[in-house]
Scaffold this active site. Structure first.
Site, mmCIF file in Angstrom:
data_model
loop_
_atom_site.group_PDB
_atom_site.id
_atom_site.type_symbol
_atom_site.label_atom_id
_atom_site.label_comp_id
_atom_site.label_asym_id
_atom_site.label_seq_id
_atom_site.Cartn_x
_atom_site.Cartn_y
_atom_site.Cartn_z
ATOM 1 N N HIS A 102 0.840 -1.203 0.000
ATOM 2 C CA HIS A 102 0.000 0.000 0.000
ATOM 3 C C HIS A 102 0.866 1.241 0.000
ATOM 4 O O HIS A 102 1.966 1.262 0.563
ATOM 5 C CB HIS A 102 -0.962 0.022 1.194
ATOM 6 C CG HIS A 102 -0.305 -0.218 2.515
ATOM 7 N ND1 HIS A 102 0.027 -1.474 2.975
ATOM 8 C CD2 HIS A 102 0.093 0.639 3.486
ATOM 9 C CE1 HIS A 102 0.590 -1.384 4.150
ATOM 10 N NE2 HIS A 102 0.656 -0.108 4.491
ATOM 11 N N LEU A 103 0.305 2.246 -0.628
ATOM 12 C CA LEU A 103 0.930 3.564 -0.696
ATOM 13 C C LEU A 103 0.085 4.484 0.176
ATOM 14 O O LEU A 103 -1.129 4.553 0.007
ATOM 15 C CB LEU A 103 0.884 4.017 -2.156
ATOM 16 C CG LEU A 103 1.687 5.209 -2.643
ATOM 17 C CD1 LEU A 103 3.172 5.019 -2.381
ATOM 18 C CD2 LEU A 103 1.419 5.383 -4.143
ATOM 19 N N HIS A 104 0.734 5.170 1.126
ATOM 20 C CA HIS A 104 0.032 6.188 1.910
ATOM 21 C C HIS A 104 0.108 7.508 1.137
ATOM 22 O O HIS A 104 1.215 7.940 0.761
ATOM 23 C CB HIS A 104 0.716 6.403 3.265
ATOM 24 C CG HIS A 104 0.702 5.219 4.183
ATOM 25 N ND1 HIS A 104 -0.226 5.067 5.202
ATOM 26 C CD2 HIS A 104 1.504 4.125 4.260
ATOM 27 C CE1 HIS A 104 0.031 3.948 5.866
ATOM 28 N NE2 HIS A 104 1.078 3.354 5.313
HETATM 29 P P1 AMP Z 1 1.472 0.327 7.451
HETATM 30 O O1 AMP Z 1 1.861 0.591 8.874
HETATM 31 O O2 AMP Z 1 2.255 1.098 6.437
HETATM 32 O O3 AMP Z 1 1.415 -1.150 7.150
HETATM 33 O O4 AMP Z 1 0.001 0.916 7.309
HETATM 34 C C1 AMP Z 1 -1.177 0.190 7.493
HETATM 35 C C2 AMP Z 1 -2.282 1.196 7.525
HETATM 36 O O5 AMP Z 1 -3.511 0.511 7.325
HETATM 37 C C3 AMP Z 1 -2.408 1.981 8.827
HETATM 38 O O6 AMP Z 1 -2.275 3.369 8.561
HETATM 39 C C4 AMP Z 1 -3.799 1.609 9.333
HETATM 40 O O7 AMP Z 1 -4.442 2.692 9.950
HETATM 41 C C5 AMP Z 1 -4.499 1.183 8.071
HETATM 42 N N1 AMP Z 1 -5.606 0.249 8.206
HETATM 43 C C6 AMP Z 1 -5.583 -0.949 8.845
HETATM 44 N N2 AMP Z 1 -6.780 -1.563 8.726
HETATM 45 C C7 AMP Z 1 -7.565 -0.733 7.983
HETATM 46 C C8 AMP Z 1 -8.910 -0.798 7.510
HETATM 47 N N3 AMP Z 1 -9.705 -1.849 7.768
HETATM 48 N N4 AMP Z 1 -9.393 0.245 6.785
HETATM 49 C C9 AMP Z 1 -8.607 1.310 6.516
HETATM 50 N N5 AMP Z 1 -7.327 1.420 6.929
HETATM 51 C C10 AMP Z 1 -6.815 0.429 7.658
#
Ligand code: AMP
Ligand code: ZN
Length: 116
Positions: A102-104
């Site tokens: 995923h890309l933030h």
């Molecule tokens: P990372 O730490 O880069 O793996 O980011 C994972 C991201 O996914 C975090 O910013 C979480 O807030 C987000 N996240 C986890 N579960 C969900 C969900 N069901 N819907 C939307 N965002 C989520």
């Protein structure tokens, strides 16, 4: 293509709800559940790719589609004028917690550098 235990695969299939913000042929965007900025969007490939480190040579079109969707959303959400940050956390030291690539897309406030 899809991992039955993966939360982002479940969002991609519609099995788990999310605030969907856009998509193209290979990528989907939705709002982060725990936003770290006024705008915080996640852009994912529709197929299950575990991380940046695990991308195979024939899978780069998925990355390209993610970047293209992120740029489109940044414009639609009005971030292009003020700027934005794209982050792809990878692995343990990178702070990755969900192992579906995923890309933030973060914007709406000034970002500090270096990250913590
Ligand atoms: P990372 O730490 O880069 O793996 O980011 C994972 C991201 O996914 C975090 O910013 C979480 O807030 C987000 N996240 C986890 N579960 C969900 C969900 N069901 N819907 C939307 N965002 C989520
Ligand atoms: Zn997945």
């Amino acid at each position: 293509m899809s991992d039955p235990n993966c939360i982002f695969c479940k969002i991609a299939s519609g099995a788990i709800p999310a605030k969907r913000l856009g998509e193209n042929v290979h990528a989907l965007a939705f709002a982060d559940l725990n936003p770290q900025a006024p705008t915080h969007v996640l852009v994912i490939p529709k197929v299950h790719l575990a991380s940046h480190a695990a991308i195979a040579p024939d899978q780069w079109p998925h990355l390209s589609a993610m970047q293209e969707l992120a740029q489109k959303l940044a414009k639609e959400l009005g971030l292009d004028a003020t700027g934005y940050r794209l982050v792809m956390n990878t692995g343990k030291d990178g702070g990755q917690t969900v192992f579906h690539l995923h890309l933030h897309l973060l914007g709406g406030r000034p970002m500090s550098w270096p990250p913590g």
